[in-house]
Design a protein around this motif. Sequence first.
Motif, PDB file in Angstrom:
ATOM      1  N   ILE A 253       0.842  -1.210   0.000  1.00  0.00           N
ATOM      2  CA  ILE A 253       0.000   0.000   0.000  1.00  0.00           C
ATOM      3  C   ILE A 253       0.870   1.250   0.000  1.00  0.00           C
ATOM      4  O   ILE A 253       0.602   2.229  -0.721  1.00  0.00           O
ATOM      5  CB  ILE A 253      -0.934  -0.022   1.229  1.00  0.00           C
ATOM      6  CG1 ILE A 253      -1.895  -1.208   1.130  1.00  0.00           C
ATOM      7  CG2 ILE A 253      -1.710   1.298   1.326  1.00  0.00           C
ATOM      8  CD1 ILE A 253      -2.720  -1.414   2.379  1.00  0.00           C
ATOM      9  N   LEU A 254       1.933   1.219   0.824  1.00  0.00           N
ATOM     10  CA  LEU A 254       2.828   2.379   0.903  1.00  0.00           C
ATOM     11  C   LEU A 254       3.458   2.653  -0.465  1.00  0.00           C
ATOM     12  O   LEU A 254       3.585   3.815  -0.869  1.00  0.00           O
ATOM     13  CB  LEU A 254       3.909   2.109   1.951  1.00  0.00           C
ATOM     14  CG  LEU A 254       4.926   3.235   2.177  1.00  0.00           C
ATOM     15  CD1 LEU A 254       4.224   4.503   2.669  1.00  0.00           C
ATOM     16  CD2 LEU A 254       5.994   2.804   3.178  1.00  0.00           C
ATOM     17  N   ASN A 255       3.835   1.593  -1.192  1.00  0.00           N
ATOM     18  CA  ASN A 255       4.431   1.767  -2.516  1.00  0.00           C
ATOM     19  C   ASN A 255       3.432   2.398  -3.481  1.00  0.00           C
ATOM     20  O   ASN A 255       3.789   3.275  -4.270  1.00  0.00           O
ATOM     21  CB  ASN A 255       4.907   0.410  -3.048  1.00  0.00           C
ATOM     22  CG  ASN A 255       5.578   0.523  -4.396  1.00  0.00           C
ATOM     23  OD1 ASN A 255       4.953   0.301  -5.420  1.00  0.00           O
ATOM     24  ND2 ASN A 255       6.859   0.883  -4.398  1.00  0.00           N
ATOM     25  N   LEU A 256       2.154   1.985  -3.396  1.00  0.00           N
ATOM     26  CA  LEU A 256       1.122   2.568  -4.274  1.00  0.00           C
ATOM     27  C   LEU A 256       0.916   4.039  -3.946  1.00  0.00           C
ATOM     28  O   LEU A 256       0.770   4.874  -4.855  1.00  0.00           O
ATOM     29  CB  LEU A 256      -0.189   1.797  -4.133  1.00  0.00           C
ATOM     30  CG  LEU A 256      -0.173   0.333  -4.634  1.00  0.00           C
ATOM     31  CD1 LEU A 256      -1.515  -0.321  -4.381  1.00  0.00           C
ATOM     32  CD2 LEU A 256       0.175   0.278  -6.113  1.00  0.00           C
ATOM     33  N   LEU A 257       0.899   4.392  -2.638  1.00  0.00           N
ATOM     34  CA  LEU A 257       0.703   5.796  -2.246  1.00  0.00           C
ATOM     35  C   LEU A 257       1.886   6.648  -2.686  1.00  0.00           C
ATOM     36  O   LEU A 257       1.722   7.774  -3.168  1.00  0.00           O
ATOM     37  CB  LEU A 257       0.511   5.880  -0.727  1.00  0.00           C
ATOM     38  CG  LEU A 257      -0.772   5.210  -0.177  1.00  0.00           C
ATOM     39  CD1 LEU A 257      -0.782   5.268   1.335  1.00  0.00           C
ATOM     40  CD2 LEU A 257      -2.020   5.868  -0.750  1.00  0.00           C
ATOM     41  N   GLN A 258       3.108   6.102  -2.510  1.00  0.00           N
ATOM     42  CA  GLN A 258       4.307   6.833  -2.933  1.00  0.00           C
ATOM     43  C   GLN A 258       4.285   7.071  -4.442  1.00  0.00           C
ATOM     44  O   GLN A 258       4.571   8.178  -4.915  1.00  0.00           O
ATOM     45  CB  GLN A 258       5.571   6.054  -2.545  1.00  0.00           C
ATOM     46  CG  GLN A 258       5.860   6.049  -1.064  1.00  0.00           C
ATOM     47  CD  GLN A 258       7.044   5.175  -0.724  1.00  0.00           C
ATOM     48  OE1 GLN A 258       7.356   4.259  -1.470  1.00  0.00           O
ATOM     49  NE2 GLN A 258       7.678   5.464   0.408  1.00  0.00           N
TER      50      GLN A 258
ATOM     51  N   PRO B 242      10.160  -6.273 -13.492  1.00  0.00           N
ATOM     52  CA  PRO B 242      11.301  -5.812 -12.678  1.00  0.00           C
ATOM     53  C   PRO B 242      12.167  -4.828 -13.467  1.00  0.00           C
ATOM     54  O   PRO B 242      12.376  -5.003 -14.664  1.00  0.00           O
ATOM     55  CB  PRO B 242      12.058  -7.105 -12.370  1.00  0.00           C
ATOM     56  CG  PRO B 242      11.056  -8.200 -12.541  1.00  0.00           C
ATOM     57  CD  PRO B 242      10.118  -7.737 -13.622  1.00  0.00           C
ATOM     58  N   PHE B 243      12.619  -3.801 -12.781  1.00  0.00           N
ATOM     59  CA  PHE B 243      13.539  -2.788 -13.314  1.00  0.00           C
ATOM     60  C   PHE B 243      12.906  -1.876 -14.357  1.00  0.00           C
ATOM     61  O   PHE B 243      13.590  -1.067 -14.945  1.00  0.00           O
ATOM     62  CB  PHE B 243      14.801  -3.450 -13.909  1.00  0.00           C
ATOM     63  CG  PHE B 243      15.498  -4.366 -12.970  1.00  0.00           C
ATOM     64  CD1 PHE B 243      16.252  -3.856 -11.927  1.00  0.00           C
ATOM     65  CD2 PHE B 243      15.380  -5.737 -13.119  1.00  0.00           C
ATOM     66  CE1 PHE B 243      16.888  -4.712 -11.055  1.00  0.00           C
ATOM     67  CE2 PHE B 243      16.009  -6.593 -12.242  1.00  0.00           C
ATOM     68  CZ  PHE B 243      16.764  -6.079 -11.201  1.00  0.00           C
ATOM     69  N   PHE B 244      11.634  -2.024 -14.612  1.00  0.00           N
ATOM     70  CA  PHE B 244      10.994  -1.090 -15.546  1.00  0.00           C
ATOM     71  C   PHE B 244      10.562   0.139 -14.759  1.00  0.00           C
ATOM     72  O   PHE B 244       9.850   0.043 -13.755  1.00  0.00           O
ATOM     73  CB  PHE B 244       9.795  -1.745 -16.224  1.00  0.00           C
ATOM     74  CG  PHE B 244       9.056  -0.802 -17.136  1.00  0.00           C
ATOM     75  CD1 PHE B 244       9.574  -0.491 -18.378  1.00  0.00           C
ATOM     76  CD2 PHE B 244       7.888  -0.185 -16.735  1.00  0.00           C
ATOM     77  CE1 PHE B 244       8.913   0.380 -19.217  1.00  0.00           C
ATOM     78  CE2 PHE B 244       7.219   0.694 -17.567  1.00  0.00           C
ATOM     79  CZ  PHE B 244       7.733   0.971 -18.813  1.00  0.00           C
TER      80      PHE B 244
ATOM     81  N   VAL C 283      15.863   8.278  -9.089  1.00  0.00           N
ATOM     82  CA  VAL C 283      14.601   8.469  -8.380  1.00  0.00           C
ATOM     83  C   VAL C 283      13.977   7.121  -8.061  1.00  0.00           C
ATOM     84  O   VAL C 283      13.472   6.898  -6.970  1.00  0.00           O
ATOM     85  CB  VAL C 283      13.624   9.340  -9.209  1.00  0.00           C
ATOM     86  CG1 VAL C 283      12.274   9.449  -8.509  1.00  0.00           C
ATOM     87  CG2 VAL C 283      14.228  10.719  -9.418  1.00  0.00           C
ATOM     88  N   GLY C 284      13.969   6.216  -9.008  1.00  0.00           N
ATOM     89  CA  GLY C 284      13.361   4.909  -8.792  1.00  0.00           C
ATOM     90  C   GLY C 284      14.232   3.800  -9.328  1.00  0.00           C
ATOM     91  O   GLY C 284      15.081   4.005 -10.197  1.00  0.00           O
ATOM     92  N   THR C 285      14.011   2.566  -8.759  1.00  0.00           N
ATOM     93  CA  THR C 285      14.791   1.401  -9.186  1.00  0.00           C
ATOM     94  C   THR C 285      14.016   0.507 -10.137  1.00  0.00           C
ATOM     95  O   THR C 285      14.599  -0.383 -10.759  1.00  0.00           O
ATOM     96  CB  THR C 285      15.188   0.563  -7.963  1.00  0.00           C
ATOM     97  OG1 THR C 285      14.015   0.063  -7.329  1.00  0.00           O
ATOM     98  CG2 THR C 285      15.994   1.373  -6.973  1.00  0.00           C
ATOM     99  N   GLY C 286      12.705   0.697 -10.214  1.00  0.00           N
ATOM    100  CA  GLY C 286      11.906  -0.175 -11.081  1.00  0.00           C
ATOM    101  C   GLY C 286      11.547  -1.481 -10.403  1.00  0.00           C
ATOM    102  O   GLY C 286      11.085  -2.405 -11.072  1.00  0.00           O
ATOM    103  N   LEU C 287      11.741  -1.557  -9.066  1.00  0.00           N
ATOM    104  CA  LEU C 287      11.451  -2.807  -8.369  1.00  0.00           C
ATOM    105  C   LEU C 287      10.218  -2.722  -7.482  1.00  0.00           C
ATOM    106  O   LEU C 287       9.708  -3.759  -7.045  1.00  0.00           O
ATOM    107  CB  LEU C 287      12.651  -3.207  -7.497  1.00  0.00           C
ATOM    108  CG  LEU C 287      13.898  -3.651  -8.249  1.00  0.00           C
ATOM    109  CD1 LEU C 287      15.056  -3.830  -7.276  1.00  0.00           C
ATOM    110  CD2 LEU C 287      13.624  -4.953  -8.978  1.00  0.00           C
ATOM    111  N   GLY C 288       9.742  -1.495  -7.187  1.00  0.00           N
ATOM    112  CA  GLY C 288       8.633  -1.352  -6.238  1.00  0.00           C
ATOM    113  C   GLY C 288       7.402  -2.125  -6.633  1.00  0.00           C
ATOM    114  O   GLY C 288       6.881  -2.944  -5.868  1.00  0.00           O
ATOM    115  N   LEU C 289       6.887  -1.886  -7.814  1.00  0.00           N
ATOM    116  CA  LEU C 289       5.662  -2.555  -8.241  1.00  0.00           C
ATOM    117  C   LEU C 289       5.884  -4.030  -8.503  1.00  0.00           C
ATOM    118  O   LEU C 289       4.989  -4.848  -8.299  1.00  0.00           O
ATOM    119  CB  LEU C 289       5.111  -1.872  -9.499  1.00  0.00           C
ATOM    120  CG  LEU C 289       4.439  -0.518  -9.262  1.00  0.00           C
ATOM    121  CD1 LEU C 289       3.999   0.114 -10.579  1.00  0.00           C
ATOM    122  CD2 LEU C 289       3.238  -0.654  -8.333  1.00  0.00           C
ATOM    123  N   SER C 290       7.079  -4.416  -9.025  1.00  0.00           N
ATOM    124  CA  SER C 290       7.313  -5.838  -9.261  1.00  0.00           C
ATOM    125  C   SER C 290       7.359  -6.596  -7.954  1.00  0.00           C
ATOM    126  O   SER C 290       6.836  -7.710  -7.841  1.00  0.00           O
ATOM    127  CB  SER C 290       8.619  -6.030 -10.043  1.00  0.00           C
ATOM    128  OG  SER C 290       9.727  -5.604  -9.275  1.00  0.00           O
TER     129      SER C 290
END
Length: 989
Positions: free
Chosen positions: A882-887, A938-940, A947-954
């Motif tokens: 949830i925190l990742n979606l809010l961020q 991953p990594f997208f 700013v981002g690694t592309g791993l949060g949503l994966s």
Amino acid sequence: MQENSEQIVNKVKSLEIETLRQKRLLTRLEGLTNLKEELIFPSSLEEKVGLIAREIVNIFDADFARIWLVGPGDRCEKGCFHAQAPKGPHYCADRSQCLHLVSSSGRYTNLNGRHARVPFGAYKIGLIGSGALPDFLTNEVTTDPRVHNHEWAKELGLQSFYGHRLLSDDGRVSGVLAVFSRHVISPEEYTLLRSLAVTAIHAINAAYTESALKESEARLRNVFENMQECFYRTDLKGRITWVSPSTPKLLGYEMEEVLHRDIKNLFYFNPADRDKFLAKLNVTGKVTDAEVKLKHKDGSPIWVSTNSAYYKDAKGAVAGVEGSFRDVSQRKRRMEEIARYQDRLEEMVEERTRALVESEQKYRALFENSGNAIFVLAKDSVVDCNAKAAEVFGVPQEYLINKHPLAYSTPRQPGGEDSLILGEKLLARAFEGEEFFLEWRYQRPAGSVFDAEITLRPVRIGGAGFIIATVFDITERKQAEAQRSMLIKILESTSDMVSFSTPDMQITYINPAGRRILGLDKGDELPLVKDVMTPEAFDIISREGAPAAVEHGHWSGETALAMEDGTEIPVSQVIMSHKDAEGRVENFSTIIRDISGPKKTEEELERLRDFLSAVIDSMPSVLVGLDEQGRITRWNTKTEELLGKTSAQVRGRLLSEVFPHNPDILRMVDEAIENEKVSERLKAPIQFQGILRFWDVTVYPLSESAMKGAVIRVDDVTERVRLEEMMIQSEKMLSVGGLAAGMAHEINNPLAGIIQNVQVLEKRLGTGLSKNHNVAEEAGTSMDAIARYLEKRDLLRVMQAIRESGGRAAAIVNNMLDFSRKGDSAFLPQDLCQVMDQTIELASSDFDLKKRYDFRQIKIKKDYQDCMPKIRCEKTKVQQVILNLLQNAAQAMAGQWDDDNPPEIAIRIFSKDDKACIEVADNGPGMDESVRKRVFEPFFTTKEIGVGTGLGLSVSYFIVTENHNGTMHVESAPGKGAKFTICLPAEEI
């Protein structure tokens, strides 16, 4: 005058005597020449030695003549006189061989008397044969101490004896020629007898050769149609119905030009000779070694020797003439040249008799115009030669004259003898009076080597001794003999079965290899085809093989032979049909090869190939085989699936054409092949179909195999690389979580002191405690005054704010502690709404968010369904999602805020189909379809670097789908914001 008359009379008488002697010598020379001509024609050994003995008696007026030839000791155990004799003049020391009496003419003609077998070394004959007296002449038989039996010679009235050892071309003894005469043998007759001895040994060797050739020719006549021998067949009207390919070739025609033509008018130089030929054939039934003058297409004559006979049809009626002939034009010309040369020699004798009345000019003309190369040799040099000699050796005449007679000989002769040593010996013997007819090998100045027949005849010119050497190039004949010998050896030495059969499948011939395969002895009756084939194989031959051979000329396939012991031999078979001029099949020929060994090997190799192919195709790696030029030789199933091209489409093409995605791979292949070392590159980033993926690439050189090249192995390690990155990120998150937990614990203690002291301060400044009033009075004031001061300075509100802020900070610290606590990863019942509120409060306090955007400026719109069931989950992991979606929502809306469209996050929690669902939607810029499809990869990332690694949503997707057996998807469009929906299994608690 009287003395002069007597002298004249004496001279006339002497001249008459000399003339008679010369005529007698000429008569004997003529008889000797005729004998040599007769010996040229093919005949059996018995006929030739009989002819020689008879003609010696006739030509030289001998009492009797005999010829012994070397043979095995065949009568040693059968009562031979010499085998039983004690040691002495009649003793036989060598039981392995002796001299066999093969011809006797004149007084004695019996071949089975006491001298039918003569041991080497016994009698004069044995001494001559052993080499003790190789060339023996005596004109005093009755008194010569070298003669053993004088009484016997007196009884017969003998006066002279001549014996000569017969040597073969390779120097081995072949026999003995003996002449017994009642008159003196003159020196001239002695010379002629020696010449005759040389002719006799050549005739005997020729007879041996002719006999062997006739035997081999009889076996091979129907096997090789492309031999130099010409074969033909005509019908009764003389029309040509069949010829071997060599026949039209010899006469300058094409095959279609001779078939069905009249042989009389087409082939015969004089058509009337055909009628004479048929007349002779009608009388004898066959014609053997008859010389016929044929006509080349260009009109030139060709002399042939023919063997012909009538052939019959199936009913036994004469159907026509068939036979063979061979080109004897060269031999004919050679004989004519020899005859002309001998005629010339006779003329020279006559010229000598007539006091050399003809001029040297005529001799020179004949000498120069001879068709043979002729040399006049002195001891160490060539005195003269004709134009033909220059032509044969390919140099002007002046290059030959004054050269050594052996100058153009090869260093060694075919038998290995040193040419100079052997040649000097032969020349020395020739100058001593011996005549030679032999083969010699020369080398032209230009370098070409040729074989020749040479004749060495000693002569005396002007009182000096010379040798007349005649050289005849026999290179073509040698080549023909070698070819014929080779074909004979091929047939007799081949391991393949070769056979002939009639159209009704009756075998008429099987070669030695075929007999060995079938277990047939030489005298066994030849079987039917069906008797040597398996039933299945014979059915194939009957239905397919023979009809195809008849239609197309040949058929090939695999069949099987049936052995007597019941075993079967798999074979490859070729069947050929042979037709007559009218297209009717006359016979079949077949070649059969045993393939049982190769068949088993081939099957084993095929199984091994299938196994290896299955292993290679079942491997999950991309495998590509290359040859030394970089062309594809192997392409497994995984490669086909990955690149969408079959093995058949790419085999033989360059790798650079089929797989151009990364030139580094091509460079690795070149390095591996050149250095013969494995080339490897791990986690190589390569763009493939528009996507960046990671690959392990290994190139193995094939330096030790039969075909150089390389094998490329490519493994897609993108998921492994991404998993490693996720693990690293997780470790970072764990570290940050641990740091946050430590900080929270450290903050909790002073925060607790602040809240506690604020509470104490409120109590001690309040008016409700009597002790407060007492202390105030002691200090010279009152609690009411302090209360009024606090109120006017608004200190009570400040203390309340401190207390509320401390409480709020304590709640944040407790949320952080709960989020960062690892616990035991247990799935516990949780209130999803409560978890959401805690996470929202945690997100609003996040330092990173507050640094970039003010989360409090974002409107949070909640829509929680009442009576939501609890769900079993890992609370901290769900909070992480949830925190990742809010961020992500806050970051997406950063910089997009305006008064008309303030940032808003709508959160909805509801039940659906026994699942608890969470919707997190924003009114940000949204995303297009290409980004939406890849958002969980991953990594997208679409964020800036750093700013981002592309791993949060994966990671979130992994937590929802793998850890909690739920679902997670996104809906979005450009300008429409994004909505993420999470559904987790719900249960009643």
